[in-house]
Scaffold this motif. Structure first.
Motif, PDB file in Angstrom:
ATOM      1  N   ALA A 198      31.452  45.756  36.615  1.00 52.95           N
ATOM      2  CA  ALA A 198      31.307  47.088  36.019  1.00 52.95           C
ATOM      3  C   ALA A 198      32.333  48.028  36.629  1.00 52.95           C
ATOM      4  O   ALA A 198      32.535  48.050  37.848  1.00 52.95           O
ATOM      5  N   GLY A 199      32.986  48.793  35.766  1.00 50.87           N
ATOM      6  CA  GLY A 199      33.974  49.744  36.234  1.00 50.87           C
ATOM      7  C   GLY A 199      35.347  49.156  36.499  1.00 50.87           C
ATOM      8  O   GLY A 199      36.242  49.868  36.974  1.00 50.87           O
ATOM      9  N   ALA A 200      35.530  47.868  36.209  1.00 51.32           N
ATOM     10  CA  ALA A 200      36.830  47.242  36.447  1.00 51.32           C
ATOM     11  C   ALA A 200      37.890  47.865  35.566  1.00 51.32           C
ATOM     12  O   ALA A 200      37.636  48.251  34.427  1.00 51.32           O
ATOM     13  N   GLY A 201      39.103  47.953  36.109  1.00 51.29           N
ATOM     14  CA  GLY A 201      40.223  48.438  35.332  1.00 51.29           C
ATOM     15  C   GLY A 201      40.723  47.385  34.366  1.00 51.29           C
ATOM     16  O   GLY A 201      40.141  46.299  34.231  1.00 51.29           O
ATOM     17  N   ALA A 202      41.836  47.689  33.729  1.00 56.25           N
ATOM     18  CA  ALA A 202      42.360  46.801  32.686  1.00 56.25           C
ATOM     19  C   ALA A 202      43.262  45.702  33.225  1.00 56.25           C
ATOM     20  O   ALA A 202      43.661  44.813  32.474  1.00 56.25           O
ATOM     21  N   GLY A 203      43.594  45.734  34.515  1.00 57.61           N
ATOM     22  CA  GLY A 203      44.503  44.749  35.087  1.00 57.61           C
ATOM     23  C   GLY A 203      43.918  43.350  35.120  1.00 57.61           C
ATOM     24  O   GLY A 203      42.712  43.155  34.973  1.00 57.61           O
ATOM     25  N   PRO A 204      44.772  42.352  35.362  1.00 56.17           N
ATOM     26  CA  PRO A 204      44.317  40.948  35.330  1.00 56.17           C
ATOM     27  C   PRO A 204      43.858  40.391  36.665  1.00 56.17           C
ATOM     28  O   PRO A 204      43.330  39.288  36.714  1.00 56.17           O
ATOM     29  N   LYS A 205      44.036  41.134  37.784  1.00 58.23           N
ATOM     30  CA  LYS A 205      43.815  40.572  39.107  1.00 58.23           C
ATOM     31  C   LYS A 205      42.545  41.124  39.752  1.00 58.23           C
ATOM     32  O   LYS A 205      42.222  42.302  39.617  1.00 58.23           O
ATOM     33  N   PHE A 206      41.832  40.223  40.462  1.00 53.35           N
ATOM     34  CA  PHE A 206      40.633  40.625  41.212  1.00 53.35           C
ATOM     35  C   PHE A 206      40.816  40.241  42.675  1.00 53.35           C
ATOM     36  O   PHE A 206      41.349  39.168  42.983  1.00 53.35           O
ATOM     37  N   HIS A 207      40.371  41.130  43.561  1.00 46.67           N
ATOM     38  CA  HIS A 207      40.458  40.884  44.982  1.00 46.67           C
ATOM     39  C   HIS A 207      39.074  40.888  45.612  1.00 46.67           C
ATOM     40  O   HIS A 207      38.209  41.694  45.221  1.00 46.67           O
ATOM     41  N   ALA A 208      38.883  40.012  46.577  1.00 45.29           N
ATOM     42  CA  ALA A 208      37.699  40.046  47.421  1.00 45.29           C
ATOM     43  C   ALA A 208      38.071  40.756  48.724  1.00 45.29           C
ATOM     44  O   ALA A 208      39.042  40.375  49.379  1.00 45.29           O
ATOM     45  N   VAL A 209      37.334  41.785  49.057  1.00 44.20           N
ATOM     46  CA  VAL A 209      37.527  42.480  50.312  1.00 44.20           C
ATOM     47  C   VAL A 209      36.530  41.892  51.303  1.00 44.20           C
ATOM     48  O   VAL A 209      35.321  41.918  51.077  1.00 44.20           O
ATOM     49  N   ILE A 210      37.047  41.340  52.377  1.00 48.68           N
ATOM     50  CA  ILE A 210      36.201  40.569  53.301  1.00 48.68           C
ATOM     51  C   ILE A 210      35.560  41.507  54.334  1.00 48.68           C
ATOM     52  O   ILE A 210      36.254  42.309  54.953  1.00 48.68           O
TER      53      ILE A 210
END
Length: 335
Positions: free
Chosen positions: A323-335
């Motif tokens: 939810a709230g994700a932008g339109a870009g193709p990449k996802f990051h996990a913040v550890i």
């Protein structure tokens, strides 16, 4: 420590595992963030070819796009690495074969690949171990988000270098995913007039927000001569189309991989005197990518649609956008 583990197709989550120890020639890194790419998704679905060729097996710990801080150094490692912000190469050759001695460790027959091949645990975890020879220091101008984009950026930079792009060239990028958009960014930084071909309206609309006015579907492609064509797609029909589109005597670069074999007419390659280049990894492009990010020539951060924690990573791998994700193709996990 906590680590993201894929137990089998569609079955993954956070587990408590033993933390890594820095062996001889290795360091341990506290991971700040790590990216998710198409390879990781193929492992999650069980489609990744390495699983069927015996190069990887479940359970496995993925993650090869990362940034963090060195916290321990093993025997033979310069202890000045401790406390430095770093990223690192995914491709870890044996170091002694002819390919490794020739600077081609990324195609070493005996290589491991971080989070991908040969049982080498990946960086979607609190800590990861990696040979010190694979490290690249991150300057202050390259934050953790950019640091975790160095690996995909290295692939893109190598593709642009392979295309031999010069200022004023008209470059065509096939594919509007992460690698395709990074290719377009690096090509633009070289002074090229960049066109992008994509499939979905969302990806093309997003490409235009990055300043790429000419982002179109294959059916809308103008009839221009193309000084370079870079295939960053997973469409098995586009490798042949790339040869059709490129100007005689120019270059085609293949950095995308389809799920099924692609057929290319080598007669056309010869008759057009076209040079074709394949790009496997980021290895030779990591330093150049860090320099480009640090100088501001390329900024990959707009491609990051959302940041999640490890506990919410499995839905992302299954194709659910947070939810709230932008339109870009990449996802990051913040550890």
């Amino acid at each position: 420590m906590r680590a993201f583990v894929i137990r089998g197709p569609g079955d993954a989550g956070v587990e408590h595992v033993a933390p890594p120890v820095a062996g001889p020639g290795e360091v341990v890194v506290d991971v700040a963030r790590a990216g998710v790419c198409g390879t990781d998704i193929e492992f999650f679905t069980g489609e990744m070819q390495y699983l069927h060729e015996g190069h990887a097996a479940f359970p496995m710990r993925i993650g090869h796009e990362w940034a963090g801080i060195v916290t321990a150094a093993g025997e033979g490692v310069d202890r000045s690495w401790i406390g430095r912000r770093v990223t690192g190469d995914t491709m870890l050759g044996c170091g002694v074969c002819g390919r490794c001695r020739d600077g081609r460790q990324h195609v070493c027959e005996f290589r491991t690949e971080l989070g991908i091949r040969g049982g080498r645990h990946g960086a979607l975890a609190e800590n990861v171990s990696i040979p010190a020879r694979a490290l690249h220091e991150l300057p202050d101008a390259v934050d953790d988000a950019m640091g975790a984009m160095v690996e995909p950026g290295g692939n893109a930079l190598r593709a642009v270098r392979g295309a031999g792009i010069r200022p004023g060239d008209r470059a065509l990028v096939l594919g509007a995913g992460t690698i395709g958009l990074l290719v377009a960014m690096f090509a633009r930084a070289e002074g090229a007039d960049v066109h992008i071909v994509g499939r979905s309206a969302r990806s093309l609309d997003f490409a235009r927000t990055l300043g790429f006015e000419y982002a179109v579907t294959a059916d809308e492609l103008p009839d221009h001569p193309w000084d370079a064509v870079i295939d960053a797609s997973n469409d098995p029909a586009l490798p042949a189309r790339a040869v059709d589109l490129v100007e005689p005597g120019k270059r085609v670069v293949y950095v995308g991989l389809a799920g099924s074999p692609s057929l290319v007419d080598t007669r056309l390659i010869a008759l057009k005197d076209v040079t074709t280049v394949g790009v496997l990894s980021a290895s030779g492009g990591l330093k150049g990518t860090i320099d480009a990010y640090a100088s501001g020539a390329v900024d990959p951060r707009p491609l990051i649609a959302a940041e999640v924690d490890l506990d919410h990573l499995a839905p992302v791998l299954s194709g659910i956008r947070p939810a709230g994700a932008g339109a870009g193709p990449k996802f990051h996990a913040v550890i």
